[in-house]
Scaffold this motif. Structure first.
Motif, PDB file in Angstrom:
ATOM      1  N   ILE A   1       0.842  -1.185   0.000  1.00  0.00           N
ATOM      2  CA  ILE A   1       0.000   0.000   0.000  1.00  0.00           C
ATOM      3  C   ILE A   1       0.887   1.247   0.000  1.00  0.00           C
ATOM      4  N   GLY A   2       0.607   2.181  -0.876  1.00  0.00           N
ATOM      5  CA  GLY A   2       1.383   3.412  -0.986  1.00  0.00           C
ATOM      6  C   GLY A   2       2.583   3.296  -1.900  1.00  0.00           C
ATOM      7  N   ARG A   3       2.970   2.071  -2.241  1.00  0.00           N
ATOM      8  CA  ARG A   3       4.121   1.808  -3.118  1.00  0.00           C
ATOM      9  C   ARG A   3       5.321   2.707  -2.794  1.00  0.00           C
ATOM     10  N   PRO A   4       5.875   2.563  -1.581  1.00  0.00           N
ATOM     11  CA  PRO A   4       7.024   3.406  -1.200  1.00  0.00           C
ATOM     12  C   PRO A   4       8.266   3.082  -2.028  1.00  0.00           C
TER      13      PRO A   4
END
Length: 165
Positions: A139-142
């Motif tokens: 989630i958020g693709r850091p």
């Protein structure tokens, strides 16, 4: 005729400049489709033109190469031996974490270090000691960080094997 000679001179100069090893007149002649005698005449002219400069054209064992003039050696040594800007303790810690855990996210680095690393990451990215190597599939693709191109040069490390010793 003079213009053709000038172009040939530029081509020979550029070839010697980019060559990884000294070039023989025969190699140059073949590349430029000229006679060896013509190439040697141009090389003689170039050698004379470079005689009183910081870079000279040298004939070494029959091949030609550019090298610095002996008179400029002291200033080159001073330049090469300048002190590098030191990295802070936080930057070194962060760099070590990135190296040993790459690819790694900013949150993972902060968890290991126990401190925020925003400005440290910016500094290391700017110096190319680390780089963004991708994005984590969560989630958020850091961003994922890894060792950058300048890491090995900065620490004078020849290759990965040297670090494993």
């Amino acid at each position: 005729m003079r213009e053709i000679r000038l172009i040939a001179k530029k081509q020979i100069e550029a070839l010697i400049f980019i060559a990884e090893k000294p070039l023989y007149p025969e190699e140059i002649a073949k590349l430029l489709e000229m006679s060896v005698d013509e190439v040697e005449e141009v090389l003689k002219e170039l050698k004379e033109e470079y005689e009183n400069r910081g870079i000279n054209l040298y004939k070494i064992n029959g091949a030609y190469d550019f090298a610095t003039s002996p008179e400029v050696a002291p200033v080159l040594w001073r330049y090469a031996s300048r002190k590098r800007e030191r990295l802070s303790k936080a930057a070194l810690e962060t760099l070590a974490i990135v190296y040993y855990h790459q690819p790694i996210t900013k949150v993972e680095i902060e968890t290991i270090r126990g401190a925020k690393v925003d400005s440290v990451l910016s500094t290391l990215l700017e110096k190319k000691l680390i780089k963004i190597v991708g994005r984590k599939e969560t989630i958020g693709r850091p961003f994922l960080y890894g060792i950058g191109d300048e890491f090995y040069r900065y620490f004078t490390i020849e290759d990965e094997e040297e670090l494993k010793k």
